[in-house]
Design an enzyme around this catalytic site. Structure first.
Site, PDB file in Angstrom:
ATOM      1  N   VAL A  27       0.836  -1.201   0.000  1.00 31.60           N
ATOM      2  CA  VAL A  27       0.000   0.000   0.000  1.00 31.60           C
ATOM      3  C   VAL A  27       0.875   1.258   0.000  1.00 31.60           C
ATOM      4  O   VAL A  27       0.677   2.173  -0.797  1.00 31.60           O
ATOM      5  CB  VAL A  27      -0.960   0.007   1.219  1.00 31.60           C
ATOM      6  CG1 VAL A  27      -1.758   1.295   1.277  1.00 31.60           C
ATOM      7  CG2 VAL A  27      -1.890  -1.202   1.159  1.00 31.60           C
TER       8      VAL A  27
ATOM      9  N   GLU B  44     -10.550   5.519   6.395  1.00 34.00           N
ATOM     10  CA  GLU B  44     -11.440   4.899   5.400  1.00 34.00           C
ATOM     11  C   GLU B  44     -10.887   3.583   4.870  1.00 34.00           C
ATOM     12  O   GLU B  44     -11.631   2.629   4.596  1.00 34.00           O
ATOM     13  CB  GLU B  44     -11.658   5.873   4.224  1.00 34.00           C
ATOM     14  CG  GLU B  44     -12.596   5.396   3.136  1.00 34.00           C
ATOM     15  CD  GLU B  44     -14.032   5.204   3.608  1.00 34.00           C
ATOM     16  OE1 GLU B  44     -14.675   6.204   3.942  1.00 34.00           O
ATOM     17  OE2 GLU B  44     -14.485   4.046   3.659  1.00 34.00           O
TER      18      GLU B  44
ATOM     19  N   ASP C 144      -9.708 -11.136  10.450  1.00 34.27           N
ATOM     20  CA  ASP C 144      -9.672  -9.870   9.712  1.00 34.27           C
ATOM     21  C   ASP C 144     -11.080  -9.280   9.599  1.00 34.27           C
ATOM     22  O   ASP C 144     -11.296  -8.095   9.848  1.00 34.27           O
ATOM     23  CB  ASP C 144      -9.079 -10.136   8.316  1.00 34.27           C
ATOM     24  CG  ASP C 144      -9.213  -8.960   7.380  1.00 34.27           C
ATOM     25  OD1 ASP C 144      -8.381  -8.043   7.476  1.00 34.27           O
ATOM     26  OD2 ASP C 144     -10.145  -8.953   6.553  1.00 34.27           O
TER      27      ASP C 144
ATOM     28  N   LYS D 280     -13.016  -5.616  11.175  1.00 33.50           N
ATOM     29  CA  LYS D 280     -13.827  -4.685  10.382  1.00 33.50           C
ATOM     30  C   LYS D 280     -15.249  -4.596  10.939  1.00 33.50           C
ATOM     31  O   LYS D 280     -15.856  -3.522  10.968  1.00 33.50           O
ATOM     32  CB  LYS D 280     -13.819  -5.126   8.918  1.00 33.50           C
ATOM     33  CG  LYS D 280     -12.410  -5.001   8.301  1.00 33.50           C
ATOM     34  CD  LYS D 280     -12.278  -5.781   7.003  1.00 33.50           C
ATOM     35  CE  LYS D 280     -10.878  -5.656   6.418  1.00 33.50           C
ATOM     36  NZ  LYS D 280     -10.670  -6.577   5.275  1.00 33.50           N
TER      37      LYS D 280
ATOM     38  N   VAL E 176     -11.536  -0.456   6.366  1.00 31.68           N
ATOM     39  CA  VAL E 176     -12.641  -1.379   6.092  1.00 31.68           C
ATOM     40  C   VAL E 176     -12.998  -1.334   4.608  1.00 31.68           C
ATOM     41  O   VAL E 176     -13.274  -0.271   4.067  1.00 31.68           O
ATOM     42  CB  VAL E 176     -13.891  -1.030   6.933  1.00 31.68           C
ATOM     43  CG1 VAL E 176     -15.038  -1.983   6.607  1.00 31.68           C
ATOM     44  CG2 VAL E 176     -13.574  -1.078   8.420  1.00 31.68           C
TER      45      VAL E 176
END
Lengths: 427, 427
Positions: free
Chosen positions: A14, A128, A200, A204, A131
């Protein structure tokens, strides 16, 4: 035009996309934020590793120096993990820097501490990307739906498990073969536990529940079952009933006004909008009192989609630096309690291997009735040794259902309770 | 806790729901906004009309008195129409009041003037309810995707036409019967022109295009065709090809970097996420460079869903009043020009009634080739007098396609060009 200096913690999949896009889209981002956004420092584990999109002069292995640098205005945290990410974010906030993070695990474990530090310093905390990756879902919950009452959220928020379940549904693949295929294609990690066991997705779910119901919800509050026990037979039965199995992150208000928050596989009708969400796509289905049903669909992971969400937040917090104000703070005024899983009500599909002889249905029906679990449909398939009863219930509590299953397994006519699956979505 | 006074212009279907929800959810809205929101004045045409959710003491038929009231902080405009709504909103902004409006027609015609007035007074102008009702789509575009580059938006943004097309698709109903049914059920107005001819959708397309491409786009920029010429035969052919006809609001960047913005019926594959959007539901499909494909789905109209969007905006602008700052201003820095419709490229499905004799296909193919329109598939159905050629093209410009159709109609072998429909969505 003013320049805002940006420090980044982490430069993996990322982070490297964020660095590239900050350069590629420099002029556009400046026009939108009202200030130039200049990446000035990137904390990494190993500064010797070559990174195409990041000049080596920006790299440092001293993350503390980034969050303490008085020249830096905004911090992006994409290193992940709890520690030292938490300490670094808290230091950054304390130093008056706004923070954009994608760290779902940390937010689910201790978002409240981060929020408090942000509020104390009057700076922004945006996340943001934590999730459903690129899908705008937290901003809609935090801002667009803030004049409404959320009733229920059901999300496909883990791409790996959705990929596996899609293969099982469309190709009849067994779980372990579908997992292997996902690993070969890079959709699943070598150790798939966090995805496959719903860890995971539970992080969320906690974040979604907290925002939806204006309460503090942590990962520990989430009831969790993964998909590793789903069999090809379960998938086949689902298909025969025009349903599909999805791993859902669900949060809803119970009749008692408590928050039910859970992650588990569930059957949903093929007509439900979530049923069409295939492969590694994510989608979040929201029901609100006034707005009705909504769905938000898109890419839930991947370097570039996640970077898009981070940069959207970065522009927002930069704009606040330029023109004043801060975004929404933590909203936990409702302080609702968490419902016990036993009190959660849903429908169930129970498959029983039974003896094919008169009176079986009567004895099975008696057990359901004894626990006040109402039966919607029963069908028998096969005959002789392979006779199977498939029972769909009406809404029932988890505790009543568990007691029913326990008693069913004691019946002499029942050789085996083959599976128990929840059924979600409107009847 | 501080109290913010709210004035409302209009009290129809949406306005009466807003008034009701402001009372019903008073405590929640206050907790979320950081201030009590008190509705103090409502401008209506006739103060004698009884309104259940609004105390008659709040009503006035002097709208100017609402926007000029120095005690009022926030204005909700749900009266609709261009004048006097525009003058009233401008007066409110000039007087330092933030404005929340659902007025798509006004925003599409002259949003720039409203934005300028808001910027000058440093107050907010929010209008989430103007496009796709309750679905959060403008805030995601204005804020969440602001770090990305939108490539294309395709939206089903008019519930009436989607209801009619759903009936035509699912029940084989003719257009005028489906329209009648929609009118009987209250989904279509007595004069259905604004919906059926795409005028309403075009206003929304202009708003979406402006936000997506950071440019000023008005209703006059939108190329527009309605659904009144869609026949049961078109729908049948679509079905046979596993496609469905939807009225789409489309905006995309052309190869030349211009904005194509248009509303017209189009065929899309049944596998496209928009294909599953049934009846009066709306959905907006967004493609962005980094985020990839996204879809936002929900209720596009109705008093209560629209009120949800208005109240979300009201809480946002109230929060700004309490804690400082204003929301995003107009973003028109890119100033892209609008592409001529002739330059727009898409695929086409052309149905030709032809003579069933040798050489027809050759002469038809020759006309396509002469205009450099490449054919993807051809199929013939029927025979003798009822022979029909169905031609699907590759991407071609509107101008080349128009010229092709003109020449086709001159062919002796072609008795009639039965229909020309665009085909949208990924190949």
């Amino acid at each position: 035009m003013k320049t805002l200096k940006v420090g980044m913690l982490g430069a993996g999949t990322v982070g490297s996309q964020i660095a590239r896009l900050l350069l590629d889209n420099k002029a556009d981002l400046a026009s939108r934020a009202g200030a130039e956004l200049e990446l000035v420092k990137v904390a990494v584990k190993n500064i010797k590793t070559k990174r195409n999109s990041i000049a080596s002069t920006l790299l440092t292995d001293d993350a503390t120096s980034v969050v303490n640098d008085p020249d830096i205005d905004l911090i992006i945290e994409v290193m992940g993990g709890i520690s030292p990410a938490k300490e670094l974010i808290l230091a950054a906030l304390k130093n008056g820097k706004s923070v954009v993070t994608a760290n779902k695990a940390l937010l689910a474990k201790d978002g409240a501490t981060l929020y408090e530090a942000a509020a104390k310093a009057n700076v922004d905390l945006y996340y943001e990307a934590a999730v459903a990756g690129a899908i705008p879902i937290l901003r809609p919950l935090r801002e667009s739906l803030v004049g409404d009452h959320v009733i229920r959220i059901m999300g496909i928020v883990n791409g790996t498990t959705n990929y596996i379940l899609t293969k099982m549904d469309e190709e009849g693949t067994a779980f372990k073969d579908a997992l292997k295929q996902a690993q070969d294609l890079g959709f699943a990690e070598a150790d798939p536990t966090a995805d496959v066991e719903g860890i995971d997705a539970a992080d969320k779910a906690a974040i979604l529940a907290g925002l939806a119901f204006h309460s503090r919800v942590t990962d520990k509050d989430v009831y969790r079952e993964g998909i590793s026990k789903i069999t090809a037979a379960d998938v086949k039965v689902a298909k025969a009933m025009e349903m599909v199995i999805k791993l859902l992150a669900i949060t809803e208000l119970t009749d008692a006004g408590e928050i039910s928050v859970r992650v588990h596989p569930a059957l949903i009708s093929r007509n439900h909008p979530l049923a069409a969400v295939r492969e590694s796509f994510n989608a979040v289905f929201v029901e609100a009192k006034s707005a009705g049903q909504m769905m938000f669909y898109g890419r839930g992971a991947g370097g570039e989609p996640t970077a898009s969400a981070v940069l959207g937040d970065l522009v927002a917090v930069a704009r606040h630096r330029v023109s004043g104000g801060v975004g929404p703070k933590e909203s936990d005024y409702a302080s609702l309690s968490i419902a016990a899983i036993g009190a959660t009500k849903t429908r169930y599909l129970i498959r029983l291997n039974v003896a094919d002889k008169p009176g079986v249905l009567e004895s099975v029906a008696h057990v359901f009735a004894a626990h006040s679990v109402s039966i919607q449909t029963v069908r028998q398939s096969g005959a002789g040794d392979k006779a199977e009863l498939i029972v769909m219930t009406h809404h029932s509590s988890e505790s009543a259902l568990s007691a029913t299953v326990k008693d069913l397994s004691k019946l002499s006519a029942v050789s085996d309770v083959a599976s128990v699956l929840r059924v979600e979505g409107a009847i």
